[in-house]
Design a protein around this motif. Sequence first.
Motif, PDB file in Angstrom:
ATOM      1  N   CYS A  37       0.750  -1.254   0.053  1.00 39.67           N
ATOM      2  CA  CYS A  37       0.027   0.049   0.218  1.00 39.67           C
ATOM      3  C   CYS A  37       0.914   1.361   0.258  1.00 39.67           C
ATOM      4  CB  CYS A  37      -0.984   0.041   1.157  1.00 39.67           C
ATOM      5  SG  CYS A  37      -0.071   0.058   2.868  1.00 39.67           S
ATOM      6  N   GLY A  38       2.002   1.216   0.403  1.00 34.17           N
ATOM      7  CA  GLY A  38       3.030   2.431   0.350  1.00 34.17           C
ATOM      8  C   GLY A  38       2.529   3.430   1.310  1.00 34.17           C
ATOM      9  N   THR A  39       2.185   4.438   0.832  1.00 40.95           N
ATOM     10  CA  THR A  39       1.869   5.732   1.545  1.00 40.95           C
ATOM     11  C   THR A  39       0.417   5.818   1.672  1.00 40.95           C
ATOM     12  OG1 THR A  39       2.231   7.177  -0.280  1.00 40.95           O
ATOM     13  CG2 THR A  39       4.136   6.981   0.940  1.00 40.95           C
ATOM     14  N   GLY A  40      -0.169   4.974   0.992  1.00 39.72           N
ATOM     15  CA  GLY A  40      -1.893   4.870   1.011  1.00 39.72           C
ATOM     16  C   GLY A  40      -2.368   5.671   0.262  1.00 39.72           C
ATOM     17  N   VAL A  41      -1.805   5.886  -0.940  1.00 38.15           N
ATOM     18  CA  VAL A  41      -2.317   6.898  -1.897  1.00 38.15           C
ATOM     19  C   VAL A  41      -3.686   6.551  -2.533  1.00 38.15           C
ATOM     20  CG1 VAL A  41      -0.129   8.072  -2.481  1.00 38.15           C
ATOM     21  CG2 VAL A  41      -1.029   6.202  -3.658  1.00 38.15           C
ATOM     22  N   HIS A  42      -3.879   5.262  -2.641  1.00 40.41           N
ATOM     23  CA  HIS A  42      -5.092   4.889  -3.087  1.00 40.41           C
ATOM     24  C   HIS A  42      -6.424   4.381  -2.262  1.00 40.41           C
ATOM     25  CE1 HIS A  42      -2.723   4.407  -6.655  1.00 40.41           C
ATOM     26  NE2 HIS A  42      -1.833   3.669  -6.046  1.00 40.41           N
ATOM     27  N   ALA A  43      -6.070   4.833  -1.018  1.00 41.40           N
ATOM     28  CA  ALA A  43      -7.043   4.465   0.082  1.00 41.40           C
ATOM     29  C   ALA A  43      -8.436   5.215  -0.136  1.00 41.40           C
ATOM     30  CB  ALA A  43      -6.493   4.634   1.484  1.00 41.40           C
ATOM     31  N   ALA A  44      -8.212   6.479  -0.575  1.00 46.27           N
ATOM     32  CA  ALA A  44      -9.477   7.013  -0.840  1.00 46.27           C
ATOM     33  C   ALA A  44     -10.316   6.741  -1.817  1.00 46.27           C
ATOM     34  CB  ALA A  44      -9.025   8.690  -1.042  1.00 46.27           C
ATOM     35  N   ALA A  45      -9.564   6.122  -2.872  1.00 43.98           N
ATOM     36  CA  ALA A  45     -10.296   5.924  -4.197  1.00 43.98           C
ATOM     37  C   ALA A  45     -11.087   4.587  -3.906  1.00 43.98           C
ATOM     38  CB  ALA A  45      -9.520   5.484  -5.329  1.00 43.98           C
ATOM     39  N   ILE A  46     -10.386   3.777  -2.992  1.00 46.02           N
ATOM     40  CA  ILE A  46     -11.107   2.376  -2.341  1.00 46.02           C
ATOM     41  C   ILE A  46     -12.482   2.652  -1.791  1.00 46.02           C
ATOM     42  CG2 ILE A  46     -10.922   0.483  -1.138  1.00 46.02           C
ATOM     43  CD1 ILE A  46      -8.028   0.415  -1.935  1.00 46.02           C
ATOM     44  N   ARG A  47     -12.244   3.823  -0.855  1.00 46.50           N
ATOM     45  CA  ARG A  47     -13.394   4.224   0.023  1.00 46.50           C
ATOM     46  C   ARG A  47     -14.646   4.636  -0.842  1.00 46.50           C
ATOM     47  NH1 ARG A  47      -9.536   6.265   3.437  1.00 46.50           N
ATOM     48  NH2 ARG A  47      -9.314   5.088   5.413  1.00 46.50           N
ATOM     49  N   THR A  48     -14.387   5.293  -2.077  1.00 44.97           N
ATOM     50  CA  THR A  48     -15.518   5.998  -2.696  1.00 44.97           C
ATOM     51  C   THR A  48     -16.066   4.841  -3.231  1.00 44.97           C
ATOM     52  OG1 THR A  48     -14.157   6.248  -4.684  1.00 44.97           O
ATOM     53  CG2 THR A  48     -13.931   7.816  -3.309  1.00 44.97           C
ATOM     54  N   LEU A  49     -15.566   3.574  -3.521  1.00 46.60           N
ATOM     55  CA  LEU A  49     -16.299   2.618  -3.958  1.00 46.60           C
ATOM     56  C   LEU A  49     -16.987   1.802  -2.810  1.00 46.60           C
ATOM     57  CD1 LEU A  49     -13.692   0.899  -6.348  1.00 46.60           C
ATOM     58  CD2 LEU A  49     -15.590   2.170  -6.876  1.00 46.60           C
ATOM     59  N   GLY A  50     -17.263   2.266  -1.818  1.00 44.90           N
ATOM     60  CA  GLY A  50     -17.972   1.728  -0.346  1.00 44.90           C
ATOM     61  C   GLY A  50     -17.312   0.745   0.318  1.00 44.90           C
ATOM     62  N   ARG A  51     -16.027   0.559  -0.248  1.00 41.95           N
ATOM     63  CA  ARG A  51     -15.161  -0.659   0.609  1.00 41.95           C
ATOM     64  C   ARG A  51     -14.460   0.209   1.701  1.00 41.95           C
ATOM     65  NH1 ARG A  51     -15.367  -5.150  -2.550  1.00 41.95           N
ATOM     66  NH2 ARG A  51     -16.233  -4.757  -4.913  1.00 41.95           N
ATOM     67  N   THR A  52     -13.866  -0.917   2.551  1.00 37.88           N
ATOM     68  CA  THR A  52     -12.844  -0.405   3.627  1.00 37.88           C
ATOM     69  C   THR A  52     -11.477  -0.797   3.431  1.00 37.88           C
ATOM     70  OG1 THR A  52     -14.721  -0.801   5.306  1.00 37.88           O
ATOM     71  CG2 THR A  52     -12.440  -0.618   6.199  1.00 37.88           C
ATOM     72  N   PRO A  53     -10.538   0.299   3.095  1.00 31.10           N
ATOM     73  CA  PRO A  53      -9.266  -0.245   2.794  1.00 31.10           C
ATOM     74  C   PRO A  53      -8.542  -0.628   3.849  1.00 31.10           C
ATOM     75  CG  PRO A  53      -9.640   2.217   2.849  1.00 31.10           C
ATOM     76  CD  PRO A  53     -10.989   1.448   2.973  1.00 31.10           C
ATOM     77  N   LEU A  54      -7.608  -1.721   3.756  1.00 32.23           N
ATOM     78  CA  LEU A  54      -6.761  -1.928   4.898  1.00 32.23           C
ATOM     79  C   LEU A  54      -5.422  -2.105   3.727  1.00 32.23           C
ATOM     80  CD1 LEU A  54      -8.516  -5.124   6.363  1.00 32.23           C
ATOM     81  CD2 LEU A  54      -8.540  -2.713   7.225  1.00 32.23           C
ATOM     82  N   GLY A  55      -4.249  -2.181   4.384  1.00 31.09           N
ATOM     83  CA  GLY A  55      -2.890  -1.936   3.760  1.00 31.09           C
ATOM     84  C   GLY A  55      -1.746  -2.817   4.570  1.00 31.09           C
ATOM     85  N   VAL A  56      -0.986  -3.376   3.506  1.00 36.32           N
ATOM     86  CA  VAL A  56       0.221  -4.018   4.139  1.00 36.32           C
ATOM     87  C   VAL A  56       1.233  -3.536   3.131  1.00 36.32           C
ATOM     88  CG1 VAL A  56      -1.024  -6.006   5.211  1.00 36.32           C
ATOM     89  CG2 VAL A  56      -0.216  -5.983   2.769  1.00 36.32           C
ATOM     90  N   ASP A  57       2.472  -3.478   3.916  1.00 37.21           N
ATOM     91  CA  ASP A  57       3.557  -3.036   3.147  1.00 37.21           C
ATOM     92  C   ASP A  57       4.943  -3.544   4.050  1.00 37.21           C
ATOM     93  OD1 ASP A  57       4.179  -0.695   0.701  1.00 37.21           O
ATOM     94  OD2 ASP A  57       5.637  -1.495   1.907  1.00 37.21           O
ATOM     95  N   VAL A  58       6.127  -3.731   3.243  1.00 38.56           N
ATOM     96  CA  VAL A  58       7.295  -3.964   4.003  1.00 38.56           C
ATOM     97  C   VAL A  58       8.132  -2.919   4.514  1.00 38.56           C
ATOM     98  CG1 VAL A  58       7.655  -6.328   3.004  1.00 38.56           C
ATOM     99  CG2 VAL A  58       8.777  -4.508   1.977  1.00 38.56           C
ATOM    100  N   SER A  59       7.659  -1.757   4.109  1.00 41.27           N
ATOM    101  CA  SER A  59       8.582  -0.581   4.304  1.00 41.27           C
ATOM    102  C   SER A  59       7.939   0.244   5.482  1.00 41.27           C
ATOM    103  CB  SER A  59       8.429   0.404   3.067  1.00 41.27           C
ATOM    104  OG  SER A  59       9.025   1.638   3.582  1.00 41.27           O
ATOM    105  N   ALA A  60       8.605   0.380   6.478  1.00 38.01           N
ATOM    106  CA  ALA A  60       8.144   1.230   7.731  1.00 38.01           C
ATOM    107  C   ALA A  60       8.114   2.785   7.388  1.00 38.01           C
ATOM    108  CB  ALA A  60       9.091   0.951   9.074  1.00 38.01           C
ATOM    109  N   GLY A  61       9.031   2.978   6.586  1.00 34.22           N
ATOM    110  CA  GLY A  61       8.908   4.603   6.185  1.00 34.22           C
ATOM    111  C   GLY A  61       7.729   4.848   5.289  1.00 34.22           C
ATOM    112  N   MET A  62       7.489   4.090   4.433  1.00 35.25           N
ATOM    113  CA  MET A  62       6.046   4.417   3.753  1.00 35.25           C
ATOM    114  C   MET A  62       4.956   4.309   4.638  1.00 35.25           C
ATOM    115  SD  MET A  62       7.048   4.819   0.331  1.00 35.25           S
ATOM    116  CE  MET A  62       5.971   4.191  -0.846  1.00 35.25           C
TER     117      MET A  62
END
Length: 232
Positions: A46-71
């Motif tokens: 998911c990186g910095t979460g740039v796509h979370a808002a787009a997923i929400r607009t579809l009525g879905r609940t975004p969750l994210g995983v990533d290996v980078s603590a910085g992101m």
Amino acid sequence: MTAYDTIADWYESTFPTSRRDDPLGIGAALRELLGPGAGACLELGCGTGVHAAAIRTLGRTPLGVDVSAGMLRHAAGRLPVARADATALPIATGSLPAVAAIMVHTDMPAYPAVLREAARVLAPGGVFVHVGVHPCFCGGFADRSDERAIVIRPGYRERSWTRASWTDQGLRDKVGATHLPLPELLHAVLDAGLVFERFAEGGAPTPTVLAWRAKNVPPGCRIRVSPDDAQA
């Protein structure tokens, strides 16, 4: 520390979450292929979460995983996140209605294993959406400095990892990228047990993005065509 940890702040400032334009068709592909729905949608890498808002607009609940603590430091304010490897998700089998991988497969050398893990956590009938760099027209072998006449050099047919890039304003020259030729990429989806449903391309005039929607269909529910039926 991952390569993305070192560029997380640069990424956050360079790829904002509020862009109104969509020159590569990433958002359009996500809306078309994921579509409206309910429940959780897990974004792999998911990186910095740039796509979370787009997923929400579809009525879905975004969750994210990533290996980078910085992101994830930037993503945490945009969606619930966990630091995890996409090849070993800390998620129960068959528990999610949707999983998405958005512009990340070139960052995952073990993408076939990622696809198998995505299939594992999907509920029966759940959907997997891939929106990624187009393997035919983007890679270390492609010079896109002139969008009207992209030059494809030898190298497309080989699986590879490289930092070679036609631009120093992107990601490949900073963190590198894995290339899988198209047949290998599509076969990995089928080998994971997912069934293709829809496809899309984005970017003009030559596509930059290739996307698809696949479904987790239990083996007993798949339609099998015999050689005799195919020839009828």
